[in-house]
Structure formats: C-alpha cells, structure tokens
Design a protein around this motif. Structure first.
Motif, short mmCIF file in Angstrom:
data_model
loop_
_atom_site.label_atom_id
_atom_site.label_comp_id
_atom_site.label_asym_id
_atom_site.label_seq_id
_atom_site.Cartn_x
_atom_site.Cartn_y
_atom_site.Cartn_z
N GLU A 47 0.84 -1.19 0.00
CA GLU A 47 0.00 0.00 0.00
C GLU A 47 0.88 1.24 0.00
O GLU A 47 1.92 1.28 0.66
CB GLU A 47 -0.90 0.03 1.24
N THR A 48 0.45 2.27 -0.75
CA THR A 48 1.16 3.54 -0.77
C THR A 48 0.16 4.67 -0.61
O THR A 48 -0.96 4.61 -1.12
CB THR A 48 1.94 3.73 -2.09
N GLU A 49 0.56 5.69 0.12
CA GLU A 49 -0.30 6.85 0.35
C GLU A 49 -0.42 7.63 -0.94
O GLU A 49 0.56 7.83 -1.65
CB GLU A 49 0.27 7.72 1.46
N THR A 50 -1.65 8.08 -1.26
CA THR A 50 -1.87 8.77 -2.53
C THR A 50 -2.34 10.20 -2.39
O THR A 50 -2.48 10.89 -3.38
CB THR A 50 -2.91 8.02 -3.39
N GLY A 51 -2.62 10.67 -1.20
CA GLY A 51 -3.12 12.02 -1.07
C GLY A 51 -3.00 12.57 0.33
O GLY A 51 -2.70 11.85 1.27
N GLU A 52 -3.25 13.86 0.43
CA GLU A 52 -3.16 14.53 1.72
C GLU A 52 -4.27 14.09 2.68
O GLU A 52 -4.14 14.25 3.88
CB GLU A 52 -3.24 16.05 1.52
N GLN A 53 -5.36 13.56 2.15
CA GLN A 53 -6.47 13.12 2.99
C GLN A 53 -6.21 11.73 3.58
O GLN A 53 -7.05 11.20 4.29
CB GLN A 53 -7.78 13.07 2.19
N ASN A 100 -5.72 8.96 1.76
CA ASN A 100 -6.11 7.88 0.86
C ASN A 100 -4.87 7.09 0.47
O ASN A 100 -3.75 7.59 0.52
CB ASN A 100 -6.78 8.44 -0.39
N TYR A 101 -5.06 5.86 0.08
CA TYR A 101 -3.93 5.02 -0.29
C TYR A 101 -4.32 4.09 -1.42
O TYR A 101 -5.49 3.81 -1.66
CB TYR A 101 -3.43 4.23 0.92
N SER A 102 -3.30 3.64 -2.16
CA SER A 102 -3.55 2.74 -3.28
C SER A 102 -2.75 1.47 -3.09
O SER A 102 -1.80 1.41 -2.30
CB SER A 102 -3.16 3.41 -4.60
N ILE A 103 -3.16 0.46 -3.83
CA ILE A 103 -2.47 -0.81 -3.80
C ILE A 103 -2.48 -1.37 -5.22
O ILE A 103 -3.45 -1.19 -5.96
CB ILE A 103 -3.12 -1.80 -2.81
N ASN A 104 -1.39 -1.99 -5.59
CA ASN A 104 -1.30 -2.67 -6.88
C ASN A 104 -1.69 -4.13 -6.66
O ASN A 104 -1.13 -4.81 -5.80
CB ASN A 104 0.13 -2.57 -7.42
N ASP A 163 -2.00 -6.17 -13.90
CA ASP A 163 -1.92 -5.35 -12.70
C ASP A 163 -3.01 -4.30 -12.73
O ASP A 163 -3.21 -3.65 -13.76
CB ASP A 163 -0.56 -4.64 -12.60
N ILE A 164 -3.73 -4.17 -11.63
CA ILE A 164 -4.71 -3.08 -11.49
C ILE A 164 -4.36 -2.31 -10.22
O ILE A 164 -3.78 -2.87 -9.29
CB ILE A 164 -6.17 -3.58 -11.45
N ILE A 165 -4.71 -1.05 -10.20
CA ILE A 165 -4.48 -0.20 -9.03
C ILE A 165 -5.83 0.15 -8.42
O ILE A 165 -6.74 0.59 -9.13
CB ILE A 165 -3.72 1.08 -9.41
N VAL A 166 -5.96 -0.08 -7.12
CA VAL A 166 -7.19 0.22 -6.41
C VAL A 166 -6.88 1.28 -5.36
O VAL A 166 -5.97 1.12 -4.56
CB VAL A 166 -7.77 -1.05 -5.74
N VAL A 167 -7.64 2.37 -5.40
CA VAL A 167 -7.47 3.46 -4.43
C VAL A 167 -8.56 3.35 -3.38
O VAL A 167 -9.74 3.24 -3.71
CB VAL A 167 -7.53 4.84 -5.13
N SER A 168 -8.15 3.36 -2.12
CA SER A 168 -9.09 3.26 -1.00
C SER A 168 -9.06 4.54 -0.18
O SER A 168 -8.04 5.23 -0.11
CB SER A 168 -8.72 2.07 -0.11
N ASN A 169 -10.19 4.82 0.44
CA ASN A 169 -10.33 5.99 1.29
C ASN A 169 -9.93 5.64 2.71
O ASN A 169 -10.28 4.56 3.21
CB ASN A 169 -11.78 6.46 1.23
N ASN A 170 -9.23 6.52 3.36
CA ASN A 170 -8.77 6.27 4.73
C ASN A 170 -9.93 6.13 5.72
O ASN A 170 -9.76 5.57 6.80
CB ASN A 170 -7.83 7.39 5.17
N ASP A 171 -11.12 6.59 5.36
CA ASP A 171 -12.29 6.48 6.24
C ASP A 171 -12.95 5.10 6.18
O ASP A 171 -13.85 4.80 6.96
CB ASP A 171 -13.34 7.54 5.87
#
Length: 73
Positions: free
Chosen positions: A13-19, A21-25, A43-51
C-alpha cells in the motif's frame, strides 16, 4: 474466449493524497479457458479511502478483481 481467475496478489500500500487515501497494486493471474492462449497476469491499481473499515477495503479490492474478470469476459 472466456477467462477465469487463478489467483491475485496484493502489493504494498502507498499513500496517494493529503487526505490519507492510499492505493495498492493488485496482480491478477488469469487463465484462458479455451486453452489456446497461455496464462497471463494483469496489474490493477485500487485506491481506497482512509475512512473505510478494513472489511470495506477488502470487499472493495475483491470487487475490483471480480469487475476486471467480468470486463474481459
């Protein structure tokens, strides 16, 4: 040609934004059921919300994998 899921592996997982959020390959291993083509991966990238809860993140990732398999079929 139809395809079926062999398995999928989660990357880091890698952080993707100031809020927060993070993504995973996610690497998806796929098998063509007609036997003409070789197995392959995507490979697909899925972005998840920290909430989101852990359960929601797991469900989101599984749904994205299922969506990709449906899309190529």
């Amino acid at each position: 040609m139809k395809y079926e899921l062999i398995k999928y592996d989660l990357g880091q997982e890698t952080e993707t934004g100031e809020q927060g959020n993070y993504s995973i390959n996610i690497t998806i291993a796929i098998h063509p059921t007609d036997g003409i083509a070789p197995d392959f991966s995507k490979d697909i990238i899925v972005v998840s919300n920290n909430d989101m809860t852990g359960h929601q993140v797991d469900a989101q990732r599984e749904q994205e994998v299922d969506n990709y398999i449906l899309e190529i079929n």
